[in-house]
Design a protein around this motif. Structure first.
Motif, PDB file in Angstrom:
ATOM      1  N   ASP A  99     -10.853  47.965   5.939  1.00  0.00           N
ATOM      2  CA  ASP A  99     -11.872  47.620   4.950  1.00  0.00           C
ATOM      3  C   ASP A  99     -13.252  48.008   5.491  1.00  0.00           C
ATOM      4  OD1 ASP A  99     -13.593  46.531   3.122  1.00  0.00           O
ATOM      5  OD2 ASP A  99     -12.834  44.482   3.274  1.00  0.00           O
ATOM      6  N   PRO A 100     -13.930  48.956   4.840  1.00  0.00           N
ATOM      7  CA  PRO A 100     -15.250  49.378   5.319  1.00  0.00           C
ATOM      8  C   PRO A 100     -16.258  48.238   5.399  1.00  0.00           C
ATOM      9  CG  PRO A 100     -14.403  50.917   3.682  1.00  0.00           C
ATOM     10  CD  PRO A 100     -13.476  49.734   3.680  1.00  0.00           C
ATOM     11  N   THR A 102     -15.592  45.034   6.255  1.00  0.00           N
ATOM     12  CA  THR A 102     -15.292  44.028   7.294  1.00  0.00           C
ATOM     13  C   THR A 102     -14.641  44.651   8.521  1.00  0.00           C
ATOM     14  OG1 THR A 102     -13.131  43.522   6.312  1.00  0.00           O
ATOM     15  CG2 THR A 102     -15.016  42.219   5.552  1.00  0.00           C
ATOM     16  N   TRP A 103     -14.856  45.938   8.736  1.00  0.00           N
ATOM     17  CA  TRP A 103     -14.123  46.633   9.794  1.00  0.00           C
ATOM     18  C   TRP A 103     -14.391  46.065  11.188  1.00  0.00           C
ATOM     19  CZ3 TRP A 103     -16.482  49.562  13.718  1.00  0.00           C
ATOM     20  CH2 TRP A 103     -17.848  49.800  13.571  1.00  0.00           C
ATOM     21  N   ARG A 104     -15.603  45.582  11.433  1.00  0.00           N
ATOM     22  CA  ARG A 104     -15.902  45.021  12.761  1.00  0.00           C
ATOM     23  C   ARG A 104     -15.118  43.736  13.004  1.00  0.00           C
ATOM     24  NH1 ARG A 104     -22.387  45.152  12.915  1.00  0.00           N
ATOM     25  NH2 ARG A 104     -22.084  44.982  10.667  1.00  0.00           N
ATOM     26  N   ILE A 148      -8.927  51.451  11.102  1.00  0.00           N
ATOM     27  CA  ILE A 148     -10.045  50.524  10.932  1.00  0.00           C
ATOM     28  C   ILE A 148     -11.360  51.197  11.324  1.00  0.00           C
ATOM     29  CG2 ILE A 148     -11.068  48.377  11.769  1.00  0.00           C
ATOM     30  CD1 ILE A 148      -8.184  47.334  12.132  1.00  0.00           C
ATOM     31  N   LEU A 149     -11.366  51.871  12.459  1.00  0.00           N
ATOM     32  CA  LEU A 149     -12.578  52.534  12.932  1.00  0.00           C
ATOM     33  C   LEU A 149     -13.037  53.635  11.976  1.00  0.00           C
ATOM     34  CD1 LEU A 149     -11.641  52.661  16.695  1.00  0.00           C
ATOM     35  CD2 LEU A 149     -13.717  51.595  15.792  1.00  0.00           C
ATOM     36  N   GLY A 152     -14.673  52.327   9.023  1.00  0.00           N
ATOM     37  CA  GLY A 152     -16.033  51.882   9.295  1.00  0.00           C
ATOM     38  C   GLY A 152     -17.018  53.021   9.462  1.00  0.00           C
ATOM     39  N   VAL A 240     -21.678  50.744  15.893  1.00  0.00           N
ATOM     40  CA  VAL A 240     -22.352  50.756  14.595  1.00  0.00           C
ATOM     41  C   VAL A 240     -23.294  51.948  14.452  1.00  0.00           C
ATOM     42  CG1 VAL A 240     -23.943  49.495  13.094  1.00  0.00           C
ATOM     43  CG2 VAL A 240     -22.162  48.261  14.323  1.00  0.00           C
ATOM     44  N   ALA A 243     -21.426  54.975  13.638  1.00  0.00           N
ATOM     45  CA  ALA A 243     -20.888  54.931  12.282  1.00  0.00           C
ATOM     46  C   ALA A 243     -21.969  55.233  11.253  1.00  0.00           C
ATOM     47  CB  ALA A 243     -20.293  53.547  12.010  1.00  0.00           C
ATOM     48  N   GLN A 244     -23.207  54.882  11.572  1.00  0.00           N
ATOM     49  CA  GLN A 244     -24.306  55.113  10.632  1.00  0.00           C
ATOM     50  C   GLN A 244     -24.968  56.475  10.806  1.00  0.00           C
ATOM     51  OE1 GLN A 244     -26.833  51.769  11.512  1.00  0.00           O
ATOM     52  NE2 GLN A 244     -25.665  50.356  10.207  1.00  0.00           N
TER      53      GLN A 244
END
Length: 245
Positions: A99-100, A102-104, A148-149, A152, A240, A243-244
């Motif tokens: 889930d993008p 809640t991935w963390r 998961i990663l 994200g 993070v 990912a951004q």
């Protein structure tokens, strides 16, 4: 040349489809036939009771009331058994749908689940060090973490190395906790001290250790669970930016 993982799986499949020999105990009582599942279950029982260091092929054979050679019809060697043990534990970890949003939290939860599985069997994470993930259940866990990663937004190469770092930390953390838990039962480990004693010793340090003396409380506070959650979240939060980016 050592058999490949594929050859080992094929050999086990062939054994599983053939007849299973009946075993009898000293009094003629019927015993469970030797199977891969019985070997793995017995190995776990030994580790749960005495720790991973007690697990050898000879000890396993003795517990099963058989000879080591009979075990090698089902597992190639100790490393092969280790792979099966870690695979069994990985299979117990519930993997979420990536889930993008809640991935963390998902990553932390999966790492925590793996931690709890390892801590059920003192020192078992030693079996995972320097082991290539070839077991299907182990690969299932790696696949889930990768999903998961990627969900994200973490780049694939960063995600691949992040999985290695996260799993390595779980392995090392659980090994340290297992060792610490077993030390108080050993007479030669009288040097292990309480937090109060550590604080007393830090307070008695010379002034050349000003930071340690001033922040002794922070340095010694927190349960293993607190420190584990902090470190995993620290590692995940570090992803993070990638990912951004």
């Amino acid at each position: 040349m050592s058999p490949t993982p594929q050859q080992r799986r094929a050999a086990r499949h062939q054994l599983a489809t053939g007849p299973v020999a009946t075993r009898r105990g000293p009094a003629g009582a019927r015993k469970k036939p030797i199977t891969v599942d019985l070997i793995v279950d017995t190995a776990f029982a030994i580790v749960a009771a005495e720790g991973y260091d007690a697990l050898t092929m000879r000890r396993l054979a003795t517990t099963l009331e058989t000879g080591p050679s009979s075990l090698y019809a089902h597992v190639v060697n100790k490393e092969d058994l280790d792979e099966l043990l870690i695979g069994r534990l990985c299979a117990r970890v519930a993997l979420p749908e990536p889930d993008p949003a809640t991935w963390r939290d998902q990553l932390v939860d999966v790492c925590t689940q793996l931690r709890e599985q390892y801590l059920r069997y003192p020192g078992i994470s030693q079996a995972a060090f320097a082991a290539a993930p070839t077991n299907l259940d182990t690969l299932r866990l790696a696949e889930g973490l990768l999903g998961i990663l990627l969900a994200g937004g973490v780049p694939p190469q960063t995600a691949a190395w992040a999985i290695d770092a996260l799993v390595l930390y779980v392995n090392a953390h659980t090994l340290e906790v297992s060792l610490a838990r077993r030390r108080p039962a050993r007479d030669d480990d009288t040097w292990v001290v309480s937090r109060d004693e550590v604080l007393r010793r830090f307070a008695a340090l010379p002034e050349t250790y000003p930071h340690t003396k001033r922040h002794a409380d922070e340095l010694t506070t927190g349960t293993p669970e607190d420190r584990f959650a902090f470190t995993v979240r620290l590692m995940v939060d570090g992803l993070v930016g990638s990912a951004q980016g």
